[in-house]
Design a protein around this motif. Structure first.
Motif, PDB file in Angstrom:
ATOM      1  N   ARG A 156       0.813  -1.210   0.000  1.00 23.62           N
ATOM      2  CA  ARG A 156       0.000   0.000   0.000  1.00 23.62           C
ATOM      3  C   ARG A 156       0.846   1.259   0.000  1.00 23.62           C
ATOM      4  O   ARG A 156       0.348   2.328  -0.319  1.00 23.62           O
ATOM      5  CB  ARG A 156      -0.922   0.000   1.208  1.00 23.62           C
TER       6      ARG A 156
ATOM      7  N   VAL B 240       0.255   2.669  -7.268  1.00 21.28           N
ATOM      8  CA  VAL B 240      -0.618   1.631  -7.804  1.00 21.28           C
ATOM      9  C   VAL B 240      -0.233   1.317  -9.244  1.00 21.28           C
ATOM     10  O   VAL B 240      -0.034   2.217 -10.063  1.00 21.28           O
ATOM     11  CB  VAL B 240      -2.090   2.086  -7.730  1.00 21.28           C
TER      12      VAL B 240
ATOM     13  N   LEU C 194      -1.845   0.003 -12.352  1.00 23.06           N
ATOM     14  CA  LEU C 194      -3.204  -0.202 -12.845  1.00 23.06           C
ATOM     15  C   LEU C 194      -3.346  -1.432 -13.714  1.00 23.06           C
ATOM     16  O   LEU C 194      -4.471  -1.787 -14.095  1.00 23.06           O
ATOM     17  CB  LEU C 194      -3.662   1.038 -13.621  1.00 23.06           C
TER      18      LEU C 194
ATOM     19  N   ASP D 265      -2.634  -4.371  -9.879  1.00 32.09           N
ATOM     20  CA  ASP D 265      -3.322  -4.237  -8.595  1.00 32.09           C
ATOM     21  C   ASP D 265      -4.841  -4.303  -8.695  1.00 32.09           C
ATOM     22  O   ASP D 265      -5.490  -4.820  -7.778  1.00 32.09           O
ATOM     23  CB  ASP D 265      -2.899  -2.919  -7.930  1.00 32.09           C
ATOM     24  N   PRO D 266      -5.497  -3.812  -9.771  1.00 35.94           N
ATOM     25  CA  PRO D 266      -6.965  -3.908  -9.816  1.00 35.94           C
ATOM     26  C   PRO D 266      -7.494  -5.299 -10.150  1.00 35.94           C
ATOM     27  O   PRO D 266      -8.705  -5.505 -10.107  1.00 35.94           O
ATOM     28  CB  PRO D 266      -7.358  -2.915 -10.925  1.00 35.94           C
TER      29      PRO D 266
ATOM     30  N   GLU E 265      -2.582  -0.797 -17.993  1.00 36.43           N
ATOM     31  CA  GLU E 265      -3.909  -0.674 -17.391  1.00 36.43           C
ATOM     32  C   GLU E 265      -4.769  -1.830 -17.846  1.00 36.43           C
ATOM     33  O   GLU E 265      -4.595  -2.382 -18.937  1.00 36.43           O
ATOM     34  CB  GLU E 265      -4.563   0.659 -17.786  1.00 36.43           C
TER      35      GLU E 265
ATOM     36  N   CYS F 202     -10.317   1.317 -12.692  1.00 38.90           N
ATOM     37  CA  CYS F 202      -9.855   1.692 -11.356  1.00 38.90           C
ATOM     38  C   CYS F 202      -8.942   2.907 -11.444  1.00 38.90           C
ATOM     39  O   CYS F 202      -8.162   3.051 -12.397  1.00 38.90           O
ATOM     40  CB  CYS F 202      -9.094   0.539 -10.670  1.00 38.90           C
TER      41      CYS F 202
ATOM     42  N   TRP G  98      -6.809   5.678  -8.427  1.00 40.13           N
ATOM     43  CA  TRP G  98      -6.137   5.564  -7.129  1.00 40.13           C
ATOM     44  C   TRP G  98      -6.074   6.931  -6.458  1.00 40.13           C
ATOM     45  O   TRP G  98      -6.222   7.967  -7.105  1.00 40.13           O
ATOM     46  CB  TRP G  98      -4.735   4.964  -7.274  1.00 40.13           C
TER      47      TRP G  98
ATOM     48  N   TYR H 125      -1.561   4.127  -0.585  1.00 37.26           N
ATOM     49  CA  TYR H 125      -2.394   4.305  -1.773  1.00 37.26           C
ATOM     50  C   TYR H 125      -3.626   3.409  -1.684  1.00 37.26           C
ATOM     51  O   TYR H 125      -3.563   2.281  -1.169  1.00 37.26           O
ATOM     52  CB  TYR H 125      -1.598   3.966  -3.032  1.00 37.26           C
ATOM     53  N   VAL H 126      -4.757   3.938  -2.192  1.00 33.95           N
ATOM     54  CA  VAL H 126      -6.033   3.227  -2.159  1.00 33.95           C
ATOM     55  C   VAL H 126      -6.561   3.137  -3.582  1.00 33.95           C
ATOM     56  O   VAL H 126      -6.542   4.125  -4.328  1.00 33.95           O
ATOM     57  CB  VAL H 126      -7.055   3.951  -1.254  1.00 33.95           C
ATOM     58  N   ILE H 127      -7.022   1.945  -3.973  1.00 34.04           N
ATOM     59  CA  ILE H 127      -7.614   1.731  -5.299  1.00 34.04           C
ATOM     60  C   ILE H 127      -9.076   2.162  -5.259  1.00 34.04           C
ATOM     61  O   ILE H 127      -9.834   1.750  -4.370  1.00 34.04           O
ATOM     62  CB  ILE H 127      -7.491   0.260  -5.709  1.00 34.04           C
TER      63      ILE H 127
END
Length: 611
Positions: free
Chosen positions: A440, A444, A446, A449-450, A485, A506, A508, A515-517
């Motif tokens: 975290r 991120v 893309l 992580d998503p 992505e 997604c 971020w 970091y938050v998705i």
């Protein structure tokens, strides 16, 4: 004749000397009040007793060099180990800070009842303002001094306590005697006073039978100034062996004071070796944690950001020193609040701030479709490390630290119940190794992580809409074989004219914890079409985005919370709004005949003139 000027100078000097002397006496002012005197008397079968006084001192001013216990047994033999400790530490069971005191007996040779006084002196500068507990012990032969006498089938015990310069509220004494056939019982109180005789008041008694002994506790409501309370009670005649040979066996030391008299079990070498071992262990944990954070940051092409911007080796040494110093303060009882706070500073040396993401313009690329099975059945690489809870090594490290913390807590609880929460609070910073420096804290990706979120969304959408077609798509930049992505495209059946795609992607956001998705629903449609007119009613709950072509319009919807359930509900709401239900609504509206405007009636000219 003395000149007047010399006389004035002499008078001024005399006044100055008097003021200085009075100021010196005021500076050394001290006031002592005896708050209470809890007495414990342990009587053996030979009639000998071990007496303990726990005297509460209320000191104002200071320093207090000494005080006296007036009126003890004349044959008192002082035991070593007398001490003074602050009242707060004594209540918490922390006797490490106790200081020894000197006790000297002075016998009163005046005619009448023989008596002795104990002068208690304090080492160093004495006691300053505060509340203290002084513990003094001595031995006496109550049978020889006449405090124990045989009366019929019982023994009458009448023991005189000391006298004090101030009255005492709720004086009490606890007597431990050998168990007899009948329980001890209190007698009517008596008193001997150096001043005027006062009423004794009522005596409250409580008897407890503990194995081979009986404990009778006597208490009074008040003791007058200078009064020597005569604690009187009877015990069974078979409880004592008067005249039998004395068995010289010392009375047991109370468990609360055993730590003072007990010798040190560990030498300096053992303590030093244990300290060095713990230092190396903690420093090693910090170094291994920092190395893992550095390797994960290198994979993403960023630089780790420690909260304390120092080299890793320096942070490891400082963190270990700070933590050991805090735990030493906790276990030694020197700082009940400062110790856990200092140990908590260990987390500052292992904490990492989120790495800064590189803000670069993306090169043009191409979107390529994938099979849904490639998204659902894809196995993601698992993080490895000693401080990653999703790995076996991380779980082992966490369990080991947890067991060590519980063991230290049990060890502290056996010493004092007050130490248990302090030790647990001090062990909590060790678990910051598992909360910082993880995935975290990295920017991120893309394209990777998503995937867990999109996979769960695809499964839930498939269950909610069995006929809905979902196509994963990845974006490949030019001159690159790695995607940057991934999105999930929902093919809307019988979509409204002008709708190009509904994509689940997604974004971020960066926060203090990392970091938050953020999932989002992207709707693409052509301008000037029925879908554009329909989408105009949704612009209030969405934000506009750039299109890929000149005639393309984009609306981006974001759920209230970045959860999978809300993402699925929002996607279904958008699909239903732009899909079959809306088209049927449009057909029904088109089949309805248009409303014609009624023609305006003409008013005759005669009515106009009349008006």
């Amino acid at each position: 004749m003395v000149p007047r000027s010399a006389l004035r100078h002499f008078v001024a000097l005399a006044i100055g000397v008097v003021l200085w002397a009075s100021a010196s006496r005021a500076f050394a002012w001290v006031e002592l009040t005896i708050g209470r005197d809890d007495v414990r008397v342990e009587i053996d079968r030979q009639g000998k007793a071990r007496i303990e006084h726990r005297v509460q001192l209320l000191v104002s001013g200071g320093p207090l060099a000494s005080f006296s216990i007036r009126g003890v047994d004349p044959d008192a033999e002082i035991e070593p180990g007398s001490f003074v400790v602050p009242e707060a530490a004594e209540k918490a069971g922390q006797l490490d800070g106790a200081k020894p005191v000197t006790v000297e007996k002075k016998t009163d040779k005046a005619p009448g009842t023989p008596r002795a006084d104990l002068d208690v002196g304090f080492e160093g500068k004495g006691l300053y303002r505060g509340r203290y507990i002084v513990v003094v012990r001595y031995r006496t032969d109550l049978l020889a001094t006449g405090s124990i006498a045989r009366e019929g089938n019982s023994w009458l015990i009448r023991w005189l306590g000391p006298s004090w310069d101030h009255g005492l509220d709720n004086p009490r004494a606890a007597f431990t005697v050998p168990m007899g056939q009948t329980e001890p019982r209190a007698e009517l109180p008596g008193a001997e006073a150096e001043g005027p005789q006062e009423d004794d008041g009522s005596v409250l008694s409580t008897v407890t039978r503990k194995g081979p002994v009986d404990v009778i506790e006597l208490a009074r409501l008040y003791a007058a100034r200078g009064e020597r309370i005569a604690w009187t009670f009877r015990i069974d005649a078979r409880a004592l062996d008067a005249g039998a040979p004395v068995a010289s066996k010392p009375a047991p030391v109370p468990a609360s004071d055993r730590a003072i008299a007990a010798p040190k079990d560990f030498g300096l070498e053992v303590l030093l070796g244990a300290g060095i071992g713990l230092f190396l262990l903690l420093a090693g944990l910090v170094v291994v944690h920092g190395h893992e954070v550095r390797m994960r940051a290198k994979e993403r092409g960023v630089v780790p950001r420690p909260l304390v911007p120092l080299p890793l080796a320096v942070r490891a040494c400082l963190g270990a020193i700070v933590y050991l110093a805090g735990m030493w303060l906790v276990l030694s009882g020197r700082a009940s609040v400062g110790g856990p706070a200092l140990a908590g500073a260990f987390a500052l040396f292992v904490w990492y701030l989120p790495s800064r993401a590189k803000h670069e313009a993306r090169p043009p690329g191409q979107w390529l479709p994938l099979r849904l099975g490639e998204l659902v059945d894809r196995a993601l690489p698992q993080d490895r490390g000693f401080f990653v809870l999703s790995s076996r090594a991380g779980l082992t490290t966490f369990a080991s630290l947890f067991v060590i913390a519980v063991a230290l807590g049990i060890l502290a609880f056996t010493r004092s119940s007050v130490h248990l929460p302090l030790v647990l609070a001090g062990a909590a910073p060790l678990f910051s190794l598992f909360a910082s420096g993880g995935r975290r804290s990295l920017p991120v990706d893309l394209a990777v992580d998503p995937i867990p979120l999109l996979r769960d969304v695809a499964i839930k959408l498939g269950r909610a809409r069995p006929g809905l077609r979902l196509v994963p798509r990845v974006r490949l930049p030019q001159s690159s074989a790695d995607a940057d992505e991934i999105r999930l495209v929902a093919v809307v059946p019988e979509a409204t004219q002008g709708l190009r795609s509904v994509e689940i992607g997604c974004g971020w956001a960066a926060g203090p914890g990392g970091y938050v998705i953020l999932p989002e629903i992207v709707v693409r449609f052509e301008a000037g079409t029925p879908c554009a007119e329909l989408a105009s009613s949704l612009e209030a709950s969405a934000k506009k985005g750039p299109g890929r072509k000149l005639d393309e319009r984009v609306l981006v919807f974001t759920p209230k919370l970045p959860t999978r359930r809300l993402t699925v509900e929002l996607a279904l709401a958008v699909i239903d709004r732009l899909g079959v239900a809306q088209k049927r609504g449009a057909v029904d509206a088109a089949a309805e005949p248009p409303r014609t405007r009624r023609p305006k009636r003409e008013v005759p000219e005669e009515r106009r003139d009349a008006a």
